[in-house]
Design an enzyme around this catalytic site. Structure first.
Site, PDB file in Angstrom:
ATOM      1  N   LYS A 131       0.850  -1.197   0.000  1.00 30.59           N
ATOM      2  CA  LYS A 131       0.000   0.000   0.000  1.00 30.59           C
ATOM      3  C   LYS A 131       0.880   1.239   0.000  1.00 30.59           C
ATOM      4  O   LYS A 131       1.910   1.281   0.686  1.00 30.59           O
ATOM      5  CB  LYS A 131      -0.923   0.011   1.226  1.00 30.59           C
ATOM      6  CG  LYS A 131      -1.808   1.253   1.269  1.00 30.59           C
ATOM      7  CD  LYS A 131      -2.936   1.125   2.279  1.00 30.59           C
ATOM      8  CE  LYS A 131      -2.529   1.377   3.716  1.00 30.59           C
ATOM      9  NZ  LYS A 131      -1.917   2.715   3.946  1.00 30.59           N
ATOM     10  N   GLU A 200      -9.394   7.518   3.373  1.00 33.19           N
ATOM     11  CA  GLU A 200      -9.328   7.767   4.829  1.00 33.19           C
ATOM     12  C   GLU A 200      -9.757   9.202   5.134  1.00 33.19           C
ATOM     13  O   GLU A 200      -9.288  10.155   4.496  1.00 33.19           O
ATOM     14  CB  GLU A 200      -7.898   7.520   5.350  1.00 33.19           C
ATOM     15  CG  GLU A 200      -7.789   7.831   6.851  1.00 33.19           C
ATOM     16  CD  GLU A 200      -6.529   7.307   7.515  1.00 33.19           C
ATOM     17  OE1 GLU A 200      -5.714   6.632   6.848  1.00 33.19           O
ATOM     18  OE2 GLU A 200      -6.366   7.587   8.722  1.00 33.19           O
TER      19      GLU A 200
HETATM   20  O1  KIV Z   1      -1.343   2.193   8.670  1.00 29.70           O
HETATM   21  C1  KIV Z   1      -2.541   1.880   8.702  1.00 29.70           C
HETATM   22  O2  KIV Z   1      -3.011   1.208   9.619  1.00 29.70           O
HETATM   23  C2  KIV Z   1      -3.383   2.314   7.596  1.00 29.70           C
HETATM   24  C3  KIV Z   1      -4.852   2.053   7.693  1.00 29.70           C
HETATM   25  C4  KIV Z   1      -5.454   2.870   8.735  1.00 29.70           C
HETATM   26  C5  KIV Z   1      -5.538   2.218   6.384  1.00 29.70           C
HETATM   27  O3  KIV Z   1      -2.901   2.862   6.671  1.00 29.70           O
END
Ligand code: KIV
Length: 300
Positions: A131, A200
Site C-alpha cells: 500500500k 481515509e
Molecule cells: O497504517 C494503517 O493502519 C493504515 C490504515 C489505517 C488504512 O494505513
C-alpha cells in the site's frame, strides 16, 4: 508449496483454504456488492486470529509505529522494521490477502528505490501486495510496481505520512476544489493499476461518489458506509490504544480492561502466595522422593 502440502499445513486451522482471498476475488466482491473486510495486524498471534475468523485482507499498516512502538506519528518506522513485522504476520496467514504498508521514505525519494522496496516486501516477507499513500503524484510509481507484478493498494484522503503538510490529522475533501482533486486522484490511481484504494478521513458523500466512479474497490476508514469495504486499526477497535479514539472508531472489545483486570489478579495472587498452587507445580516421582527422604535421614 503444492496444494496437498498447503492443505496439510492448514489441517489444524478452521476455514477453507480453497477460498484464499486474492486480488481478483476482491474485484469480484465489488461486482457482487459484497462488503470487503480489512483490519490491521502486526504480529503472529493477532494475525492468526484475524485469519481464522475469516476477514478478507490483513494490512500490516505503518500505524504500527504508533500502536506498537509508541511513536507520535507513522513517520519513523523503517523498511527493516516493517519487514520484520510483516514476516511474523506472514507465518500466521493462510486465507486472507496480506498487504504491507510501504513506510515513509521508502518510495518518496526515487521510483526505482520504491519498486525495489516493494519487491522486498514480496521476496523477504511474503506480502502479496503493498500500500502506498498519495494521489496523482504516485501514478508513475504505481505503474512501475504493478509492472513488476506487485499489486498496489492506493491510499488517499487523510494520508498520515503527510501529517506535517496537512497540519494534523484532518478530514480531507471538504471544498469543491478538494473534492475534484480527490476524484481525479482516485481515477488516476485506478488507471495506473491500483487494485483497491483506501479512502481515509473523507466525507461520506465524497466517498460514495468515488466508490461509484471506480471499478476497483474502495476501502473506507472514516469515510462512511458506502465504500466497498471497511478497514479499522485492530488496536483501536479492541481498546488497546490509549488516547480518545477518532469519531469513526467503534470499540468492539475492551481488551485493555480485560488485561488490566487479569494483570491485577496475577499481581495479587503472587503477592499473597496464591500463585502458583501445588497443582501448578512439577513434582518428583514418589520413588525419587523416597530416595531423597532416605538420604536426608542418613545425613541426619
Ligand atoms: O497504517 C494503517 O493502519 C493504515 C490504515 C489505517 C488504512 O494505513
Amino acid at each position: 508449496m503444492s496444494l496437498t502440502t498447503f492443505r496439510a499445513a492448514s489441517a489444524d486451522r478452521p476455514g477453507n483454504p480453497a477460498a484464499k482471498v486474492t486480488v481478483p476475488s476482491l474485484l469480484d466482491k465489488k461486482l457482487a456488492h459484497e462488503p470487503i473486510t480489512v483490519v490491521t495486524a502486526y504480529d503472529y498471534a493477532s494475525a492468526r486470529l484475524v485469519d481464522e475468523v475469516g476477514l478478507d485482507v490483513i494490512l500490516v499498516g505503518d500505524s504500527l509505529a504508533m500502536v506498537m512502538q509508541g511513536h507520535e506519528n507513522t513517520l519513523a518506522i523503517t523498511m527493516d522494521e516493517m519487514l520484520l513485522y510483516t514476516r511474523g504476520v506472514r507465518r500466521a496467514v493462510r486465507r486472507a490477502l496480506l498487504v504491507a504498508d510501504m513506510p515513509f521514505g521508502s518510495y518518496q525519494i526515487d521510483e526505482s528505490e520504491g519498486v525495489a522496496n516493494a519487491l522486498r516486501f514480496v521476496k523477504e516477507a511474503g506480502a502479496e501486495a503493498v500500500k502506498i499513500e498519495g494521489g496523482r503524484e504516485r501514478v508513475d510509481l504505481v505503474r512501475r510496481i504493478v509492472g513488476a507484478q506487485v499489486p498496489v493498494m492506493g491510499h488517499i484522503g487523510l494520508t498520515p505520512q503527510s501529517v506535517h503538510r496537512m497540519g494534523g490529522y484532518k478530514v480531507q475533501g471538504k471544498t469543491l476544489a478538494a473534492i475534484e482533486e480527490m476524484r481525479a486522484d482516485a481515477l488516476a490511481l485506478e488507471d495506473a493499476g491500483c487494485f483497491a484504494i483506501v479512502l481515509e478521513g473523507v466525507p461520506r458523500e465524497l466517498a460514495k461518489i468515488v466508490t461509484d466512479e471506480l471499478h476497483v474497490p474502495t476501502i473506507g476508514i472514516g469515510a462512511g458506509p458506502d465504500c466497498d469495504g471497511q478497514v479499522l486499526v485492530l488496536h483501536d477497535m479492541m481498546t488497546m490504544t490509549f488516547s480518545a479514539p477518532a469519531k469513526f472508531v467503534r470499540r468492539y472489545a475492551d481488551v485493555s480492561g480485560i488485561m488490566r483486570e487479569a494483570l491485577g489478579n496475577y499481581k495479587r495472587d503472587v503477592e499473597t502466595h496464591q500463585f502458583p498452587s501445588d497443582a501448578e507445580s512439577y513434582h518428583l516421582s514418589q520413588e525419587m522422593r523416597d530416595r531423597m527422604a532416605a538420604l536426608t535421614e542418613k545425613a541426619g
